[in-house]
Design a protein around this motif. Structure first.
Motif, PDB file in Angstrom:
ATOM      1  N   ILE B 259       0.822  -1.202   0.000  1.00 48.97           N
ATOM      2  CA  ILE B 259       0.000   0.000   0.000  1.00 48.97           C
ATOM      3  C   ILE B 259       0.858   1.254   0.000  1.00 48.97           C
ATOM      4  N   GLY B 260       0.486   2.226  -0.827  1.00 46.58           N
ATOM      5  CA  GLY B 260       1.123   3.536  -0.779  1.00 46.58           C
ATOM      6  C   GLY B 260       0.090   4.608  -1.026  1.00 46.58           C
ATOM      7  N   CYS B 261       0.286   5.788  -0.445  1.00 48.25           N
ATOM      8  CA  CYS B 261      -0.603   6.890  -0.772  1.00 48.25           C
ATOM      9  C   CYS B 261      -0.177   7.443  -2.128  1.00 48.25           C
ATOM     10  N   HIS B 389      -4.168   4.352   6.971  1.00 48.80           N
ATOM     11  CA  HIS B 389      -5.599   4.051   7.099  1.00 48.80           C
ATOM     12  C   HIS B 389      -5.987   2.838   6.262  1.00 48.80           C
ATOM     13  N   ALA B 390      -5.505   2.797   5.035  1.00 50.26           N
ATOM     14  CA  ALA B 390      -5.837   1.661   4.171  1.00 50.26           C
ATOM     15  C   ALA B 390      -5.294   0.364   4.765  1.00 50.26           C
ATOM     16  N   ALA B 391      -4.079   0.436   5.333  1.00 48.42           N
ATOM     17  CA  ALA B 391      -3.489  -0.765   5.946  1.00 48.42           C
ATOM     18  C   ALA B 391      -4.336  -1.225   7.125  1.00 48.42           C
ATOM     19  N   ILE B 392      -4.786  -0.263   7.915  1.00 49.63           N
ATOM     20  CA  ILE B 392      -5.611  -0.609   9.081  1.00 49.63           C
ATOM     21  C   ILE B 392      -6.949  -1.205   8.628  1.00 49.63           C
ATOM     22  N   MET B 393      -7.533  -0.651   7.581  1.00 50.30           N
ATOM     23  CA  MET B 393      -8.789  -1.190   7.060  1.00 50.30           C
ATOM     24  C   MET B 393      -8.601  -2.633   6.570  1.00 50.30           C
ATOM     25  N   GLU B 394      -7.498  -2.883   5.893  1.00 51.12           N
ATOM     26  CA  GLU B 394      -7.231  -4.248   5.419  1.00 51.12           C
ATOM     27  C   GLU B 394      -7.017  -5.198   6.598  1.00 51.12           C
ATOM     28  N   ALA B 395      -6.296  -4.685   7.619  1.00 45.83           N
ATOM     29  CA  ALA B 395      -6.044  -5.525   8.798  1.00 45.83           C
ATOM     30  C   ALA B 395      -7.360  -5.853   9.511  1.00 45.83           C
ATOM     31  N   ARG B 401     -12.377 -11.792   8.951  1.00 42.76           N
ATOM     32  CA  ARG B 401     -12.345 -13.038   8.192  1.00 42.76           C
ATOM     33  C   ARG B 401     -11.395 -14.082   8.782  1.00 42.76           C
ATOM     34  N   GLY B 402     -10.724 -13.694   9.874  1.00 43.10           N
ATOM     35  CA  GLY B 402      -9.751 -14.621  10.445  1.00 43.10           C
ATOM     36  C   GLY B 402      -8.612 -14.958   9.502  1.00 43.10           C
ATOM     37  N   GLU B 403      -8.211 -13.973   8.689  1.00 38.63           N
ATOM     38  CA  GLU B 403      -7.130 -14.206   7.720  1.00 38.63           C
ATOM     39  C   GLU B 403      -5.819 -13.603   8.212  1.00 38.63           C
ATOM     40  N   ARG B 404      -4.734 -14.350   8.003  1.00 38.53           N
ATOM     41  CA  ARG B 404      -3.435 -13.873   8.461  1.00 38.53           C
ATOM     42  C   ARG B 404      -2.648 -13.329   7.282  1.00 38.53           C
ATOM     43  N   LYS B 405      -3.118 -12.221   6.716  1.00 31.57           N
ATOM     44  CA  LYS B 405      -2.421 -11.653   5.556  1.00 31.57           C
ATOM     45  C   LYS B 405      -1.201 -10.852   5.980  1.00 31.57           C
ATOM     46  N   VAL B 406      -0.277 -10.725   5.046  1.00 34.20           N
ATOM     47  CA  VAL B 406       0.921  -9.912   5.278  1.00 34.20           C
ATOM     48  C   VAL B 406       0.749  -8.596   4.524  1.00 34.20           C
ATOM     49  N   ILE B 407       0.713  -7.507   5.288  1.00 33.17           N
ATOM     50  CA  ILE B 407       0.445  -6.187   4.722  1.00 33.17           C
ATOM     51  C   ILE B 407       1.688  -5.317   4.877  1.00 33.17           C
ATOM     52  N   LEU B 408       2.086  -4.682   3.793  1.00 35.77           N
ATOM     53  CA  LEU B 408       3.231  -3.764   3.839  1.00 35.77           C
ATOM     54  C   LEU B 408       2.771  -2.405   3.329  1.00 35.77           C
ATOM     55  N   PHE B 409       3.087  -1.346   4.087  1.00 33.76           N
ATOM     56  CA  PHE B 409       2.788  -0.019   3.542  1.00 33.76           C
ATOM     57  C   PHE B 409       3.975   0.915   3.691  1.00 33.76           C
TER      58      PHE B 409
END
Lengths: 453, 453
Positions: B259-261, B389-395, B401-409
């Motif tokens: 994610i990037g602004c 904000h986008a990262a927090i929304m995805e988290a 959903r109980g998903e363990r995604k890896v998010i980088l921003f």
């Protein structure tokens, strides 16, 4: 070109702080009224017991609690850099290194003790810290530390800065702190100063008085936190010097000179105490230099004697270099260096001939700060500019003498919040101050009447 | 606790930038009058030839010149951090990582292209850059870059920011730059806008017009520099993503979401393009999200068409997502995201379905920024708060959903210079903006009349 960066990984983060008490015990502070050495009972009214224990500890290494190390990782280990570009600008054979504490979230070394102090308060079930701040470096750091542990934070901010530099206040408030202009009407000490002058610009000493009173009268709900001066604060900062030792090893050099600016003494202690240990214990002969503003020349023109740590005389009395607790320094831009006294440990080192002290005028100091910033990119905090200037002066000596000395200094913070000061410097509006000898002589007339041991 | 920091050493600093042109060529910009593809002769009136060559280059990897790598070492490699504390606050199973570009001397990613551009101008014997700046992130960076190479720097700063945020101006001046409030009376474009309103608050588009004109009319003495949008600017920023790839390897994870602004597109490109390459070439399936303010929703509500890159219509015409070059976004606090268009490369990625776009209101975005700052210490720049904000929304989606995604921003910059905005948020004074559809529709009526290829 040879290496510029000497970065450590998180596994290199020191596991303990270095306690100078092990090598150089200093006289215990005295009660402001009885003039007897303060005991745990007295101190624990205003301070967390874990921190008092550190003030009195004698072991060489004090383990850094794991939760504090975890928080340190948010900005530590900090970079140690070779200032190749500055060396080139100066045309010096010296090798100049700087430790950059400006990368902490609050932009200075103050974060190192803030998170440690908040940890110990939380551990003993405390609810909130009170404290003082000048330009706001310390207040920002403690606000962040308290926020990390869910503690309240009540900050008395020197009114002059409160009005002129609201940005740091917004930082503190963003971390959830309550910020009051000092002197305030919330404390007896504050009201006393306001009675003298309703628009009193305040001073660090006054704000300390207010912070202590607010804690002492809270029936234990709040404890008081100091951002410099006390042994535990200096202790927490030694993580800077411990990292620097490892990083100088990566650089395959050992410093001939280590430099820090000194207001209360904490960033100076942080970078230098581990090198003092190497001098005392392992035969190193590093010159260690404390740098202060000539407008507040505690170490270079003060007296080594017993004096009160705060302006109102309610804090303990300490053996230290002092200009007299009634001394109000002029409004120089390095607000963090406007303090009448000096940490007893730093004072004892100077009195014992283990370190040197130098004082410089703020105009010269800003000129060096700007020279550094243009060469290396980072514009330093006005306080840090004192260390920069001393490093540049030593490097120039090396040029004159053809000596290839290794110089290390602490860049204690960045100047992002101090751009008004740089603008004032650029417009030629920064004032030079003569050594304020008359004001010092006057303030030294009013010392506590202690029979010297 | 598992690792927090994934630090690289200076030997890990990337040796080349990633050129998206190799994988996804975009249509060449058109001359503003003839509507023919611009050629080297036209572009070199205002741009250094080395940079134009990069815009047109087709090779995948472009070597970073050694003097630029040496300067990068002043702040790079930057930290990549696991946001353990934020994850805990959110109670999310997601793993959140952020790349901290706020540690550069000017506090943002902009430094990455500034030093590169200054290098290429110096190499061809140029004397000075002209440029525009909004809140001052870009102007500070280019001032530093020019200073490093002994070049002049003439900055047209949006008047609203010039008056309200003098601190960044003092940073630029400290590096030796000349800063003018835009619209200014120094250019015909500026005088034209001033004739409409002598107190015109200005806009990025207008300041761009002034910067271009000042270079174009200097008989070659000055060249114009843009801090975003152009392929070479995005190219230089890819050092962010290249480092991140190595650092995610140290973390033994690979991001599901990056994610990037996005304002002009450069910090977004910086962190994401190397991951786009991995998607396109090596079968990775990372979701890539550009985040913009709903008050200036170029990617989410704009049109993919030919439009002028500046407000006055003197810059080349580009195929891009645009709100119309006459669109003046409301005065949101993320000044760096107030631009009517979007980098053609980012636009092409969106049009091709390679990336996603999201828009959020500044009030929600600041709330997330404060949440992040209290958890991780660093208070982000208003622009970066969009990515936060986008990262927090995805988290939060992961939690549901109980998903363990890896998010980088990408934390493109710190908020030290933006504390007025945080204070306004705290006081509830930050305004919400409806999607400005009427203004967009109006602005889109006035597009250049290009026959679509």
């Amino acid at each position: 070109m040879s290496r510029t960066r000497f970065d450590l990984s998180e596994s290199d983060l020191p596991r303990s702080w270095y306690n100078l008490n092990a090598d150089l015990p200093t006289p215990a502070p005295l009660h402001p009224v009885t003039h007897q050495p303060v005991d745990l009972a007295f101190m624990s009214v205003i301070s967390p017991r874990g921190l008092i224990a550190q003030d009195m500890a004698r072991e060489e290494a004090i383990e850094i609690p794991e939760p504090v190390r975890e928080l340190y990782k948010l900005w530590r280990p900090t970079p140690l850099m070779r200032a190749h570009r500055l060396e080139k600008v100066l045309g010096t054979p010296a090798h100049i290194y700087y430790k950059n504490e400006g990368v902490s979230p609050v932009g200075s070394h103050k974060a190192n003790t803030a998170v440690a102090q908040a940890f110990y308060l939380k551990e003993e079930g405390g609810k909130a810290f009170t404290t003082e701040t000048g330009a706001g470096q310390w207040g920002s750091a403690l606000s962040m530390g308290c926020n990390f542990f869910g503690l309240g934070c009540e900050v008395y901010m020197v009114r002059l800065s409160y009005n002129q530099k609201p940005f740091r206040r917004f930082v503190m408030e963003s971390y959830g702190a309550q910020v009051y202009a000092s002197p305030s009407s919330r404390t007896a000490a504050g009201r006393q100063f306001l009675a003298l002058d309703p628009k009193h610009p305040g001073s660090l000493g006054m704000a300390i008085s207010e912070g202590i009173e607010a804690a002492a009268t809270s029936s234990g709900a709040k404890k008081y936190s100091l951002g410099s001066f006390l042994p535990h604060v200096l202790l927490h900062q030694t993580v800077i010097g411990e990292e620097s030792l490892k990083q100088m090893e990566l650089a395959n050099e050992y410093p001939d000179i280590v430099i820090g600016c000194a207001g209360g003494g904490s960033n100076f202690a942080g970078i230098t105490f581990p090198f003092v240990r190497e001098n005392l214990r392992h035969g190193q002969r590093t010159r260690i230099i404390a740098v202060e503003p000539s407008a507040c020349p505690t170490l270079t023109r003060g007296t080594y004697t017993w004096d009160s740590a705060d302006a109102a005389g309610i804090a303990p009395i300490c053996k230290m270099y002092t200009l007299g607790h009634g001394f109000v320094p002029p409004g120089i831009h390095a607000g963090g260096l406007r303090y009448h006294g000096m940490a007893p440990q730093v004072s004892a080192l100077l009195a014992g001939g283990h370190i040197e002290a130098q004082a410089f005028d703020q105009v010269d100091v800003f000129e060096s700060g700007l020279l550094f910033g243009r060469a290396e990119g980072v514009l330093p905090a006005p306080e840090s500019n004192h260390a920069v200037h001393a490093a540049i002066m030593e490097a120039r000596q090396c040029t004159l003498r053809g000596e290839r000395k290794v110089i290390l200094f602490n860049l204690s913070g960045h100047g992002n919040f101090d751009m008004m000061s740089y603008a004032a410097f650029a417009r030629g509006e920064l004032q030079r101050y003569d050594h304020p000898q008359a004001a010092i002589d006057e303030a030294l007339k009013d010392l506590p009447n202690i029979v010297q041991a």
